[in-house]
Design an enzyme around this catalytic site. Structure first.
Site, PDB file in Angstrom:
ATOM      1  N   SER A 155      -5.993   5.885  -4.780  1.00  0.00           N
ATOM      2  CA  SER A 155      -6.244   6.940  -5.478  1.00  0.00           C
ATOM      3  C   SER A 155      -6.051   6.890  -6.889  1.00  0.00           C
ATOM      4  O   SER A 155      -4.963   6.382  -7.320  1.00  0.00           O
ATOM      5  CB  SER A 155      -5.448   8.160  -4.930  1.00  0.00           C
ATOM      6  OG  SER A 155      -5.736   9.442  -5.762  1.00  0.00           O
ATOM      7  N   GLY A 156      -7.031   7.241  -7.766  1.00  0.00           N
ATOM      8  CA  GLY A 156      -6.862   6.942  -9.241  1.00  0.00           C
ATOM      9  C   GLY A 156      -7.167   5.758  -9.816  1.00  0.00           C
ATOM     10  O   GLY A 156      -7.276   5.535 -11.064  1.00  0.00           O
ATOM     11  N   GLY A 168      -8.505   3.672  -0.272  1.00  0.00           N
ATOM     12  CA  GLY A 168      -8.011   2.246  -0.019  1.00  0.00           C
ATOM     13  C   GLY A 168      -6.837   2.323   0.984  1.00  0.00           C
ATOM     14  O   GLY A 168      -6.823   3.508   1.234  1.00  0.00           O
ATOM     15  N   GLU A 205      -3.353   3.229   1.892  1.00  0.00           N
ATOM     16  CA  GLU A 205      -2.453   3.912   1.218  1.00  0.00           C
ATOM     17  C   GLU A 205      -0.706   3.537   1.930  1.00  0.00           C
ATOM     18  O   GLU A 205      -0.669   3.888   3.180  1.00  0.00           O
ATOM     19  CB  GLU A 205      -2.515   5.487   1.491  1.00  0.00           C
ATOM     20  CG  GLU A 205      -3.988   6.163   0.636  1.00  0.00           C
ATOM     21  CD  GLU A 205      -4.223   7.591   0.858  1.00  0.00           C
ATOM     22  OE1 GLU A 205      -4.902   7.897  -0.157  1.00  0.00           O
ATOM     23  OE2 GLU A 205      -3.253   8.028   1.277  1.00  0.00           O
TER      24      GLU A 205
END
Length: 1009
Positions: free
Chosen positions: A132-133, A404, A406
């Site tokens: 994330s990000g 992806g 985590e």
């Protein structure tokens, strides 16, 4: 080597761009590899070293080179700043270019996928994954934007394109949220199919969504927000809309929006995003009724969040009323569903009240169910607008934007599903990569060497195997009779998984590992590393779902069309075993895998350089963690198991042919033979390369680096030779142009000279003929035949005469003998008496020529020359002139001065003006002449008045003058005139105040005749 042809200015821009491409291609960048790194990790010599991998990635990131290849896989590092590499010009540069010809870029991968799809008419997909990000959503946007520009365009296709592009802001509003890692984090997996026709035009699309994070609707961690749409509605909605929905423009009023304590985010403009979503919904063809019902559902979720339970009744009934109105359900039925459960006892159904805790769970479960199913309806509605009704065969490019791996401090059910998805995709990835490698080797006729790799099928089976996998055990535990707990589920796992090499719990672990595990944890050894999951309160979901069946049945009574559509599939009774969320996700993932297996894969791996979202900061520990979890080293090892570098013969020969004298500058044989000759000259060893059917395979990067370094040295000499040839070509061309221009000028000049010579000779012939003819007729009267000859004779005689004139006019002995035509003129010249009339005739002729043509002729010559004409005429008519002089005549009446010519002949005196005789005075009527004793040049003629044709009285004629006496004369009978003469130092003539003519002049004795 940059060459610029200034003679072809129209191609300057395209030539410069092409040269820039050549300078920036992959092999060209190898010479700067120490500073900017290598563009393809496959060319790393130490490809098994994670340190070398990280060093190369860091070098490129520091140079703002965020893209790097691993073969055809694209690694992208989020720069957290604008780099200006996504403009329309950049898209144009990457269109139709070989994949490795330009530096790595998301546009290069998108273009290669598109061109391969068109040329091979098969289906492809691009898998975009990362933390994330890391930039997954932005990468998918850039791919869509590239296809929107490069595809053929018509009005119908533009509508499809706009819907594809505008589906993103809608899905982001309903499926994205601010997290600790990303302000616009996708909280669902998305697979989008873009359909193309045979011409490569985008004609339709289809979207599949996976595992929406519904728990975010009811709970957010500190520093995080709910889904964007809630804040957009509250902050950007119109006042009238908010009044209808029963909402206030204050996020702090709603429990579901303030748990993260960051309702306001500086980087997010909710008002602007609200307008974008409204516009997008209109273009995607949502009806006004659908939009109205959609936002009513969003508002009802906010009202549900404010419902509070204590003991056996609910507080804040106002929120129940708002929710029931917006959902189209009677408020008492909704309240009953939130506070009671249905118990079946034989043939009867009994309602049992919830505890406050169960009621809160039912409320949250309803909010999550409403939002989750509404999101599914939204995706299906978008698909309806994107559907292609043409039944002809279409090719497809899929975009898979999914999480992806985590790994958090506490990993729950969502992380378990996400990591299981990545495990399956990694399995698919390895299979497809090895498959494509093996197919390429077989196609090129090179022996395939089996590649050892970690097969993660054992982990996938651990999760999804029937009756023995974790998901199957979870289903059984949640739906078995009796009260299931977190620890009964964990005990069942320990019973079934005991001894599995990739599964461990606190109970099954050794002494050392047990210290890192809680009693409610289990640990899986994924391909990317170990992940510890907590079962406490996170995995036993479905047994509570049974308690909510009554509430879900209540939803079927809704008058809201979207709610009716979302809950019409709920089972009418509880006899049929419902599917758990994990089973649903497993089934959808299996369907996705089947879809992807039918397509050719392309990969984009997105990396996050640091936790702080700061530009130019590279956190080695964090990036190394992502490299490991994304399996980049594993992929690199698979790609390097055979040959590190491969190129088509034509491309390889075109670049390096300058290194061999036999292949430079032009190789006349086949490309394969040219490459064979080239590598023989370079001294490649047999184990360093293989010759395929269309490509050369080089095993070690150092071999390629040595070749590239040799070419770098050769380029300088090559550039000098090319410059010399080019300069010679330019100079030779300029010389040829100048010579051609000189030849044209000489030709034109010679032609002009020849024409002039021809005209001159033609004129000479004409003159000679006329001269001869005039000579033959010289004694004949003047005619056209002899006029020119006679004129020549006269001119010749006068020219000779000018140099041989006698010293005295009276000397007639030395005159040149005139030709017959000049006899008359000769007699005039030698006779003085005849010469004066001739002079007068010449003067008259001159006056006629210049009269009226030269304004200043009278001033520049004697003003009386105009009287010459008349004088000559008078002479010709009567007698020969004896004397002629210009005078000023004063009128008797008024004494006005008049310019006249006074001519004396043998018979009479004449006063003339230009060509008119003004007065004739016969000598017989002349009584006398008077002059004064002054120097006034004044002359008075006395005439008789007998002749009636003569004017009466005397005429006063003067050149100037003055007297000391008074002269009386008759103007006419009975009228007299006076002339006064006066001596003075100045000469003047004027009319005095007494009316007399006053003549003033110096003294001179007076004579009277």
């Amino acid at each position: 080597i940059v060459l610029k042809n200034i003679n072809n200015q129209n191609k300057t821009n395209s030539l410069e761009e092409r040269c820039q491409r050549i300078l920036q291609d992959m092999e060209g960048s190898l010479t700067a590899r120490d500073r900017v790194g290598i563009q393809d990790f496959v060319l790393l010599d130490a490809y098994t070293s994670e340190t070398a991998f990280m060093d190369n990635l860091r070098k490129r990131f520091n140079e703002n080179l965020i893209y790097t290849y691993i073969g055809t896989l694209l690694v992208s590092v989020n720069p957290y700043k604008e780099l200006g590499i996504y403009t329309k010009k950049q898209m144009d540069i990457y269109m139709g270019v070989n994949f490795f010809e330009l530096p790595p870029h998301i546009f290069a991968l998108a273009d290669n996928v598109y061109r391969t799809m068109i040329s091979e008419t098969n289906n492809h997909f691009i898998l975009i994954s990362g933390e994330s990000g890391a930039g997954k959503t932005e990468a998918s946007k850039k791919v869509l934007q590239f296809y929107a520009v490069c595809c053929p365009s018509t009005r119908l296709l533009d509508n499809v394109r706009d819907r594809l592009l505008l589906s993103n802001p809608v899905l982001e509003a309903f499926g994205n949220a601010k997290t600790l890692k990303n302000d616009n984090s996708s909280r669902f997996g998305k697979y989008m199919d873009i359909q193309f026709d045979h011409q490569g035009a985008a004609v339709g699309g289809h979207i599949l969504s996976y595992l929406l994070e519904k728990s975010r609707v009811v709970h957010q961690n500190h520093g995080e927000r709910n889904f964007h749409i809630f804040y957009q509605l509250v902050e950007g909605g119109e006042d009238e809309l908010l009044r209808w929905l029963g909402l206030e423009r204050n996020c702090q009023k709603y429990r579901y929006l303030i748990q993260g304590e960051c309702a306001k985010v500086s980087s997010i403009n909710d008002k602007s995003d609200w307008k974008t979503v409204q516009k997008a919904l209109t273009i995607i063809e949502f009806s006004e009724k659908d939009i109205e019902h959609l936002f009513a559902i969003i508002a009802s979720v906010l009202h549900l969040g404010n419902v509070h339970f204590e003991a056996s009744f609910s507080l804040f009934p106002l929120f129940i009323i708002y929710s029931s109105q917006l959902l189209g359900i009677p408020s008492n039925i909704l309240q009953e569903g939130l506070t009671h459960r249905k118990i079946e006892a034989k043939a009867e159904e009994v309602l049992s009240p919830f505890t406050a805790e169960h009621a809160k769970y039912a409320r949250d479960a309803l909010a999550k169910a409403i939002y989750g199913r509404t999101f599914t309806w939204l995706v299906n509605k978008i698909n309806e607008s994107l559907v292609n009704k043409d039944s002809t065969r279409k090719t497809v490019i899929g975009l898979l934007d999914i999480y992806g791996f985590e790994v958090f401090d506490v990993n729950s059910f969502e992380q378990f599903c996400i990591n299981f998805c990545n495990e399956k995709l990694q399995q698919l990835f390895i299979q497809l990569t090895l498959k494509s490698e093996q197919e390429e080797y077989e196609m090129e006729g090179i022996e395939w060497e089996p590649v050892p790799y970690f097969n993660n099928k054992i982990i996938c089976d651990l999760v999804e195997e029937k009756h023995r996998g974790i998901i199957s055990i979870l289903d059984e535990e949640c739906l078995r009779p009796g009260e299931a707990t977190d620890f009964t589920f964990l005990e069942k796992l320990e019973e079934k998984m005991c001894g599995h090499p990739h599964f461990v719990t606190h109970k099954l672990a050794d002494q050392k590992t047990r210290k890192t595990l809680e009693r409610g944890d289990f640990r899986l050894l994924h391909y990317a590393g170990e992940v510890t999951y907590s079962v406490v309160g996170k995995f036993h979901l479905i047994h509570k779902f049974k308690n909510c069946l009554l509430l879900f049945k209540v939803m079927r009574q809704s008058k809201n069309s979207i709610i009716q559509h979302c809950f019409h599939t709920i089972e009418p009774d509880g006899k049929k075993r419902p599917e758990t969320v994990a089973t649903q996700f497993k089934s959808s993932l299996a369907g996705l895998t089947e879809i992807l297996m039918t397509k050719d894969p392309w990969y984009v791996r997105c990396l996050k350089p640091n936790h702080c979202k700061q530009p130019d900061r590279f956190d080695d520990v964090m990036v190394r963690h992502q490299v490991k979890y994304l399996g980049l080293m594993e992929h690199l090892r698979v790609r390097r198991a055979g040959f590190a570098y491969r190129r088509r013969y034509e491309i390889f020969l075109k670049r390096y042919k300058a290194l061999c004298p036999d292949t430079w500058p032009h190789w006349k044989g086949t490309p394969a033979e040219g490459v064979q000759r080239l590598i023989k000259h370079l001294g490649y060893k047999p184990d360093e390369y293989k010759m395929g059917r269309t490509k050369i395979f080089i095993r070690h990067p150092r071999t390629l680096f040595a070749t590239e370094d040799a070419f770098e040295i050769c380029k300088h000499e090559l550039a000098t030779r090319i410059q010399a040839k080019y300069k010679g070509y330019r100079v030779k061309g300029e010389y040829q142009r100048q010579r051609e221009a000189a030849t044209k000028i000489e030709t034109c000049w010679r032609g002009l000279q020849a024409r002039r010579e021809r005209e001159r000779r033609a004129w000479a012939v004409k003159v000679i003929k006329k001269f001869i003819k005039g000579f033959m007729n010289r004694n004949q009267p003047v005619s056209m035949d002899n006029s020119d000859y006679l004129a020549f004779v006269r001119q010749s005689y006068l020219t000779r005469l000018k140099d041989n004139l006698p010293k005295s006019v009276l000397d007639k002995t030395i005159w040149l003998t005139p030709p017959p035509i000049m006899q008359e003129v000769f007699h005039i010249l030698i006779n003085p008496l005849l010469l004066k009339p001739c002079k007068l005739q010449i003067k008259a002729l001159t006056s006629d020529i210049f009269k009226g043509r030269k304004e200043n002729y009278p001033q520049s010559h004697c003003i009386y020359i105009m009287f010459v004409s008349l004088a000559w005429e008078t002479y010709v008519i009567s007698h020969s002139t004896q004397y002629s002089v210009p005078v000023i005549k004063y009128d008797r009446n008024g004494f006005r001065p008049r310019f006249r010519q006074l001519i004396f002949t043998q018979a009479a005196a004449y006063l003339v003006e230009e060509a008119k005789i003004k007065q004739r005075v016969n000598y017989s009527s002349l009584k006398g002449v008077s002059v004064s004793d002054l120097s006034d040049n004044f002359l008075i003629l006395h005439v008789t008045c007998d002749d009636t044709k003569q004017k009466v009285g005397g005429e006063q004629i003067s050149l100037s003058g003055s007297i000391c006496m008074k002269l009386l004369f008759d103007i006419q009978p009975g009228k007299e005139g006076f002339v006064d003469f006066k001596s003075s130092s100045e000469s003047m003539v004027y009319r005095a105040k007494n009316g007399h003519l006053m003549v003033v002049s110096p003294h001179n004795p007076m004579h009277t005749t």
